[in-house]
Design a protein around this motif. Structure first.
Motif, PDB file in Angstrom:
ATOM      1  N   ASP A  12       2.464   0.044   6.272  1.00 52.15           N
ATOM      2  CA  ASP A  12       3.727  -0.554   5.855  1.00 52.15           C
ATOM      3  C   ASP A  12       4.438   0.428   4.924  1.00 52.15           C
ATOM      4  N   ASP A  22       4.933   0.638   1.707  1.00 53.73           N
ATOM      5  CA  ASP A  22       4.142   1.073   0.554  1.00 53.73           C
ATOM      6  C   ASP A  22       3.036   2.038   0.997  1.00 53.73           C
ATOM      7  N   ASP A  66      -3.427   2.491  -0.451  1.00 51.50           N
ATOM      8  CA  ASP A  66      -2.893   1.161  -0.166  1.00 51.50           C
ATOM      9  C   ASP A  66      -3.865   0.339   0.663  1.00 51.50           C
ATOM     10  N   HIS A 121      -3.812  -1.176  -4.644  1.00 50.66           N
ATOM     11  CA  HIS A 121      -3.390  -2.204  -5.593  1.00 50.66           C
ATOM     12  C   HIS A 121      -3.718  -3.599  -5.079  1.00 50.66           C
ATOM     13  N   HIS A 122      -4.573  -3.654  -4.028  1.00 53.17           N
ATOM     14  CA  HIS A 122      -5.093  -4.954  -3.612  1.00 53.17           C
ATOM     15  C   HIS A 122      -6.186  -5.334  -4.604  1.00 53.17           C
ATOM     16  N   ASP A 135       6.922  -3.806  -0.859  1.00 50.99           N
ATOM     17  CA  ASP A 135       5.851  -4.745  -1.243  1.00 50.99           C
ATOM     18  C   ASP A 135       6.356  -5.854  -2.171  1.00 50.99           C
ATOM     19  N   HIS A 195      -3.093  -9.636  -0.557  1.00 48.80           N
ATOM     20  CA  HIS A 195      -2.825  -9.841  -1.974  1.00 48.80           C
ATOM     21  C   HIS A 195      -3.072 -11.305  -2.325  1.00 48.80           C
TER      22      HIS A 195
HETATM   23 MN    MN Z   1       0.843  -2.081  -0.726  1.00 51.35          MN
END
Ligand code: MN
Length: 614
Positions: free
Chosen positions: A253, A255, A325, A352-353, A415, A587
């Motif tokens: 995606d 990000d 990511d 950043h998950h 995001d 997320h």
């Molecule tokens: Mn992301």
């Protein structure tokens, strides 16, 4: 054993030239050609000598070995005469020129014609139709050594990638680049090899030092992550200098593409500077997008198969895996186990998950060489992987800062990040805030269509890393199309959304995306869910779109204050109702879930119940 007159039988390596020969020396030679008046013999690859019939004991075949004594050297005519010494039992003594050991970086195109001796670790071996080409490095640079037994055959088959060797030979120019024409190549073992590796490591430490740290944004979590970011940057730099291929895996995606591209952009100039090979960028760096929001088995197995194949085909080292990511969550562990435990690869992660940190550590940490994630230092997913990766990219290579500094803002839009600290850099480069949204959507749209490709050559234009004019044209054309598609889909789907408000005040929207939206077309179910959510969002809203065996969830920001965490809910349902085959995540406020088709009603009801009971 010495010869009958106690003279040693010498074997000249390729460093020996005519000037190094002396009268009455004995050499082991090979018959290379027969003529009427005698035979020509090779003293080494550079020097031939003549043995006249009078000086031969009987007939000789081409390829036959014998011992000859030098009886005449004519340096002006470049001629050597020998006489055969009848010996069948003897030992040879290597004759080689004393050459001082040099560093690889000291070999330049200006040294053509000079003899060099270097030590290095073999980082690649290529068998060509002519010589075998060994690529080696001592940490100060890369060079090639060309070696030929016979055309097309693999020279020195006992030497392979990862070995430490000492090479002597003359420097020649190959397509303008210096290359050593191997006169001798020896594998170093024991102390010599250990000493070399220690020195190479020192050299790599020196060359991979991270200079100033000047983050693009002043988010407090960035500072807390500084050491971890430096560690990732260092691992990547070390891999480049040590000739280890790098594989970047990123979420497919906006990000994710920003994350992957930022790292790639940082690496390429260093690789170009380090490697004499113009093809290095195709061999040593690969970037692959992943559809799933984690490193799924399909992806990791493909990566392992390709890495093993490259190792055999190009005799390369196994790669450093850079996951961006993606890579932080428990869903990534099956992939990491295969990479790390089975194949001994090194993996670094920027993500950043939510990694579900317990006492400062994430469950994935035991598999990782270095790990950057805001949750490790009290942050959250608003500091996106694209932002973090761009910062790491600038640590790897500060010179590209201006080139990539607008990208984190695009990643943030993609995001739905609430953090706006990077927008100023995009504005600085002439981008308006609404253009950032468009670019992020265009990444989604175009990559939806190029599917599993890495998008190389086009993604740069979309992300404004190439020609500005092309960037504008492509974004405009693509955005008009995708906007039309979105409007069309929205018109089709909105009448079928079921809205419900639970007694706890949470608004719950559901839609059957398979029945009322075009199948297998853009926008994909995840995107549709987001569109409907954005359209109908009030204070606390959860939007769920479902198909036969999957659903996609989006929740408002405030939902996390109410304790909503999608990953937690999935785990709970899995424990409660394992028969549903529920799986997935993302997320805490957005993600996708899979389950068995026959269990759909059970899963959806349970999900709704858990939200109603928050
Ligand atoms: Mn992301």
């Amino acid at each position: 054993m010495m010869s009958k007159d106690n003279k040693p039988v010498l074997k000249a390596d390729g460093t020996i030239s005519l000037n190094d020969l002396e009268k009455n020396e004995y050499y082991e030679v090979n018959v290379s050609r027969r003529v009427d008046f005698g035979v020509f013999v090779d003293i080494n690859g550079n020097i031939q000598a003549l043995i006249r019939n009078d000086n031969l004991n009987g007939n000789k075949k081409v390829g036959e070995k014998l011992v000859g004594e030098i009886i005449k050297i004519d340096k002006n005519k470049n001629e050597v005469d020998m006489t055969e010494v009848g010996m069948n039992k003897y030992e040879t003594k290597e004759k080689s020129k004393e050459i001082n050991l040099s560093l690889v970086k000291e070999i330049t195109s200006e040294n053509a014609g000079e003899l060099f001796k270097v030590r290095g670790e073999v980082i690649g071996v290529k068998t060509t139709g002519g010589p075998t080409i060994f690529t080696l490095t001592d940490g100060t640079g890369w060079t090639w050594a060309a070696s030929m037994d016979s055309p097309g055959s693999r020279a020195h088959p006992h030497i392979s990638a990862g070995d430490v060797i000492e090479v002597k030979g003359e420097v020649s120019l190959h397509q303008g680049n210096p290359q050593i024409e191997t006169a001798s190549m020896e594998k170093l073992r024991g102390n010599k090899s250990t000493e070399f590796r220690e020195r190479m490591n020192e050299e790599l430490e020196k060359r991979t030092e991270i200079e100033e740290v000047n983050f693009l944004a002043d988010h407090s979590v960035l500072e807390k992550l500084e050491n971890r970011m430096k560690n990732v940057a260092k691992e990547i730099k070390k891999a480049i200098h040590a000739g280890r291929p790098i594989l970047i895996r990123h979420h497919a995606d906006a990000d994710g593409y920003v994350s992957g591209l930022a790292i790639e952009k940082a690496i390429l100039p260093i690789l170009k500077e380090t490697s004499p090979d113009p093809d290095a960028r195709w061999h040593y760096i690969k970037r692959r997008p992943s559809k799933a929001p984690y490193y799924e088995l399909t992806d990791v197995l493909k990566d392992l198969i390709f890495a093993r194949e490259d190792k055999m085909k190009f005799e390369e080292k196994m790669p450093l895996i850079v996951v961006v990511d993606n890579g932080s969550t428990e869903e990534d562990i099956p992939a990491l186990k295969r990479l790390v435990e089975v194949y001994g690869l090194d993996v670094v992660v920027i993500d950043h998950h939510d990694p579900h940190v317990v006492e400062g550590e994430a469950p994935v940490d035991e598999y990782l060489k270095a790990h950057v994630n805001p949750y490790l230092k009290g942050g959250d997913s608003n500091l996106t992987a694209g932002m973090l990766s761009t910062e790491v990219a600038c640590l790897i290579n500060p010179e590209i800062k201006d080139q990539i500094k607008h990208m984190p803002a695009i990643a943030g839009k993609g995001d739905h990040s609430k953090y706006e600290g990077y927008i100023k850099h995009a504005v600085d480069k002439g981008l308006e805030e609404d253009e950032l949204d468009k670019i992020a959507e265009v990444v989604d749209y175009e990559s939806y269509h190029w599917k599993f490709n890495d998008g190389k050559g086009i993604i740069e234009d979309i992300l404004m890393l190439g020609t500005l004019n092309r960037h504008r044209k492509l974004v405009n054309i693509s955005w008009e199309e995708l906007d039309e598609e979105k409007k069309r889909t929205k018109r089709a789907i909105l009448p079928h959304v079921k809205e419900k408000t639970f007694s706890n005040g949470i608004k719950f929207n559901t839609l059957d995306v398979e029945s009322y939206a075009p199948k297998f077309e853009y926008p994909a179910p995840g995107k549709i869910c987001g569109m409907v959510h954005d359209e109908l969002e009030e204070d606390s809203t959860v939007t769920l779109s479902y198909g036969p065996d999957f659903c996609v969830v989006r929740a408002s920001e405030e939902m996390s204050e109410l304790g909503f965490d999608l990953n937690k809910i999935i785990t709970e349902i899995r424990e409660d109702k394992p028969e549903t085959g529920i799986n997935g995540g993302g997320h805490e406020y957005a993600g996708s879930i899979k389950f068995f088709q026959g269990e759909r009603d059970k899963v959806l009801k349970d999900l709704a119940k858990r939200i109603a009971n928050l």
